[in-house]
Design a protein around this motif. Structure first.
Motif, PDB file in Angstrom:
ATOM      1  N   ALA A  24       9.222  -3.475   9.713  1.00 64.14           N
ATOM      2  CA  ALA A  24       7.777  -3.684   9.782  1.00 64.14           C
ATOM      3  C   ALA A  24       7.331  -5.065   9.331  1.00 64.14           C
ATOM      4  O   ALA A  24       6.362  -5.609   9.885  1.00 64.14           O
ATOM      5  CB  ALA A  24       7.063  -2.619   8.934  1.00 64.14           C
ATOM      6  N   PHE A  25       8.016  -5.661   8.354  1.00 57.69           N
ATOM      7  CA  PHE A  25       7.499  -6.884   7.746  1.00 57.69           C
ATOM      8  C   PHE A  25       8.338  -8.129   8.033  1.00 57.69           C
ATOM      9  O   PHE A  25       7.783  -9.225   8.126  1.00 57.69           O
ATOM     10  CB  PHE A  25       7.376  -6.692   6.227  1.00 57.69           C
ATOM     11  N   GLN A  26       9.639  -7.987   8.138  1.00 57.22           N
ATOM     12  CA  GLN A  26      10.469  -9.171   8.347  1.00 57.22           C
ATOM     13  C   GLN A  26      10.113  -9.938   9.615  1.00 57.22           C
ATOM     14  O   GLN A  26      10.080 -11.179   9.587  1.00 57.22           O
ATOM     15  CB  GLN A  26      11.953  -8.768   8.368  1.00 57.22           C
ATOM     16  N   ILE A  83       0.821  -1.205   0.000  1.00 52.28           N
ATOM     17  CA  ILE A  83       0.000   0.000   0.000  1.00 52.28           C
ATOM     18  C   ILE A  83       0.863   1.267   0.000  1.00 52.28           C
ATOM     19  O   ILE A  83       0.534   2.238  -0.685  1.00 52.28           O
ATOM     20  CB  ILE A  83      -0.952  -0.009   1.210  1.00 52.28           C
ATOM     21  N   PRO A  84       1.968   1.323   0.763  1.00 50.65           N
ATOM     22  CA  PRO A  84       2.766   2.559   0.779  1.00 50.65           C
ATOM     23  C   PRO A  84       3.679   2.763  -0.423  1.00 50.65           C
ATOM     24  O   PRO A  84       4.591   3.601  -0.361  1.00 50.65           O
ATOM     25  CB  PRO A  84       3.593   2.417   2.071  1.00 50.65           C
ATOM     26  N   GLN A  85       3.449   2.061  -1.526  1.00 55.91           N
ATOM     27  CA  GLN A  85       4.277   2.270  -2.707  1.00 55.91           C
ATOM     28  C   GLN A  85       4.219   3.723  -3.178  1.00 55.91           C
ATOM     29  O   GLN A  85       5.224   4.296  -3.610  1.00 55.91           O
ATOM     30  CB  GLN A  85       3.821   1.334  -3.832  1.00 55.91           C
ATOM     31  N   ALA A 117      -1.009   0.161   7.941  1.00 60.72           N
ATOM     32  CA  ALA A 117      -0.461   0.938   9.054  1.00 60.72           C
ATOM     33  C   ALA A 117       0.817   1.668   8.641  1.00 60.72           C
ATOM     34  O   ALA A 117       1.032   2.836   9.012  1.00 60.72           O
ATOM     35  CB  ALA A 117      -0.185   0.012  10.246  1.00 60.72           C
ATOM     36  N   VAL A 118       1.668   1.009   7.869  1.00 63.19           N
ATOM     37  CA  VAL A 118       2.896   1.648   7.384  1.00 63.19           C
ATOM     38  C   VAL A 118       2.548   2.815   6.468  1.00 63.19           C
ATOM     39  O   VAL A 118       3.172   3.889   6.532  1.00 63.19           O
ATOM     40  CB  VAL A 118       3.787   0.613   6.664  1.00 63.19           C
ATOM     41  N   HIS A 119       1.548   2.622   5.617  1.00 63.16           N
ATOM     42  CA  HIS A 119       1.115   3.710   4.726  1.00 63.16           C
ATOM     43  C   HIS A 119       0.663   4.932   5.518  1.00 63.16           C
ATOM     44  O   HIS A 119       1.090   6.058   5.242  1.00 63.16           O
ATOM     45  CB  HIS A 119      -0.012   3.207   3.832  1.00 63.16           C
ATOM     46  N   VAL A 120      -0.180   4.708   6.516  1.00 62.06           N
ATOM     47  CA  VAL A 120      -0.681   5.828   7.325  1.00 62.06           C
ATOM     48  C   VAL A 120       0.475   6.520   8.052  1.00 62.06           C
ATOM     49  O   VAL A 120       0.537   7.758   8.130  1.00 62.06           O
ATOM     50  CB  VAL A 120      -1.741   5.330   8.324  1.00 62.06           C
ATOM     51  N   LEU A 142      -3.692 -11.532   5.454  1.00 60.54           N
ATOM     52  CA  LEU A 142      -4.522 -10.490   6.047  1.00 60.54           C
ATOM     53  C   LEU A 142      -3.721  -9.649   7.041  1.00 60.54           C
ATOM     54  O   LEU A 142      -3.827  -8.418   7.059  1.00 60.54           O
ATOM     55  CB  LEU A 142      -5.734 -11.114   6.740  1.00 60.54           C
ATOM     56  N   VAL A 143      -2.902 -10.310   7.856  1.00 58.55           N
ATOM     57  CA  VAL A 143      -2.068  -9.581   8.814  1.00 58.55           C
ATOM     58  C   VAL A 143      -1.073  -8.692   8.081  1.00 58.55           C
ATOM     59  O   VAL A 143      -0.855  -7.530   8.452  1.00 58.55           O
ATOM     60  CB  VAL A 143      -1.343 -10.566   9.752  1.00 58.55           C
ATOM     61  N   LEU A 144      -0.465  -9.207   7.027  1.00 54.72           N
ATOM     62  CA  LEU A 144       0.481  -8.414   6.245  1.00 54.72           C
ATOM     63  C   LEU A 144      -0.203  -7.212   5.611  1.00 54.72           C
ATOM     64  O   LEU A 144       0.384  -6.121   5.526  1.00 54.72           O
ATOM     65  CB  LEU A 144       1.122  -9.291   5.169  1.00 54.72           C
ATOM     66  N   LEU A 145      -1.447  -7.381   5.167  1.00 52.22           N
ATOM     67  CA  LEU A 145      -2.192  -6.266   4.587  1.00 52.22           C
ATOM     68  C   LEU A 145      -2.467  -5.188   5.636  1.00 52.22           C
ATOM     69  O   LEU A 145      -2.318  -3.993   5.374  1.00 52.22           O
ATOM     70  CB  LEU A 145      -3.500  -6.769   3.982  1.00 52.22           C
ATOM     71  N   ILE A 146      -2.853  -5.609   6.834  1.00 52.67           N
ATOM     72  CA  ILE A 146      -3.134  -4.644   7.901  1.00 52.67           C
ATOM     73  C   ILE A 146      -1.874  -3.863   8.265  1.00 52.67           C
ATOM     74  O   ILE A 146      -1.899  -2.630   8.433  1.00 52.67           O
ATOM     75  CB  ILE A 146      -3.711  -5.366   9.128  1.00 52.67           C
TER      76      ILE A 146
END
Length: 345
Positions: A141-143, A39-41, A159-162, A151-155
């Motif tokens: 954030a992801f590693q 999402i934060p691309q 959050a990273v995007h915001v 679903l967890v990765l999407l959430i």
């Protein structure tokens, strides 16, 4: 509408579509390798454009402090991991290199005559500041949750995007910015005058697409990423590090996003929160490719750009609605033709 207007709209559509195609390819690449819908691309796009504008204005960009803070946090996590191993209580050499790099960027940004630098050096400095944020974001954030459900990765991605949007407001302020064009000359093709920046965007997009093709087809790292995208478990059994694959894809995504921001900044005013809509249009192209096919995703993103350009002429108030409505038939087709398979690790 006459032929000349159609050609002008087509030029705008191809220009926008080329950027959307790059973003669609990066979103698709990250998703196939890591299962993360990035999402934060779009924040890489806005960070690249606003950082370039700050350098051209001669202002030491505050982004360098974000880079230093994330690098120090990454080093702290590496040190914490080394403390858990016996007889290894020291900071890894790679962490020292990353911290030294961030400190060097702080020194360069605060000592160089930024406004007097050639535009090519300003662009390189922008890339040097923004691209390292990609692997740092993945590491922090992801590693730690790489094996979590989609679903967890999407959430977490949302959050990273915001967080990055809020950080963009803090670093760059609410004002929009636009940079100087790379050149003032254009190209006359019959009744249409092609803008020089349009030519730069098309040339850079084609160069990146060809470069990505060569990278994935001819290099060992590229083939490793392809193997991870095809079968993550099989790639892991063959000795391909999932951490390496994740960081590599985020480096490529940050590079593509930052370069896209540098390219479009001279032709449109970007704000700290402009990235979401831009990346969302790239996501529409990726959906057209079924989040699987790179060529179809690129063609879909190009179609999004053309439809957006012609919608501005016929129904400018509804152009966003028309573009995002395109996703509905493709989602319906995918839902009717795809079988639901439980994900197994």
């Amino acid at each position: 509408m006459n032929a000349q207007i159609a050609l002008l709209l087509g030029q705008d559509g191809i220009t926008n579509g080329a950027i959307y195609a790059l973003l669609a390819l990066s979103i698709l690449l990250v998703f196939t390798v890591t299962r993360i819908l990035l999402i934060p691309q779009g924040e890489f796009v806005t960070y690249g454009a606003l950082t370039m504008a700050s350098l051209q204005a001669g202002h030491p960009t505050a982004l360098v402090w974000l880079l230093l803070a994330l690098t120090l946090l990454d080093g702290a996590l590496d040190l914490l991991a080394s403390l858990r191993r016996p007889h290894a209580w020291r900071l890894p050499r790679k962490s020292l290199v990353k911290i030294a790099y961030a400190m060097a960027m702080v020194g360069l940004v605060n000592t160089l005559p930024l406004a007097q630098l050639p535009m090519a050096l300003q662009a390189l400095l922008t890339l040097a500041l923004v691209v390292p944020l990609g692997p740092l974001i993945y590491r922090l954030a992801f590693q730690p949750i790489a094996s979590a459900s989609s679903l967890v990765l999407l959430i977490v991605s949302i959050a990273v995007h915001v967080s990055l949007v809020g950080m963009g407001l803090l670093l760059f302020g609410p004002e929009g910015a636009r940079t100087r064009p790379f050149s003032e000359q254009g190209l006359e093709l019959g009744p249409v005058a092609l803008n020089s920046q349009t030519l730069w965007i098309i040339a850079a997009s084609l160069g990146l697409i060809i470069g990505l093709f060569v990278f994935f087809e001819r290099t060992l790292y590229g083939k490793a990423l392809r193997a991870t995208a095809v079968n993550r478990m099989g790639a892991r059994l063959m000795g391909i590090s999932p951490e390496m694959a994740g960081k590599s894809t985020f480096v490529l995504a940050a590079l593509i996003g930052t370069l896209s921001g540098i390219l479009i900044a001279p032709i449109t005013t970007l704000y700290f929160d402009s990235g979401f809509i831009i990346s969302l249009k790239g996501f529409v192209g990726a959906i057209m490719g079924g989040l699987v096919s790179y060529p179809v995703a690129a063609l879909g993103a190009l179609a999004v750009g053309l439809i957006e350009a012609f919608s501005m002429f016929w129904a400018s108030a509804y152009k966003e609605v028309i573009v995002f409505t395109l996703i509905i038939p493709f989602l319906l087709w995918r839902s009717l033709t795809s079988r639901h398979v439980e994900e197994h690790e």
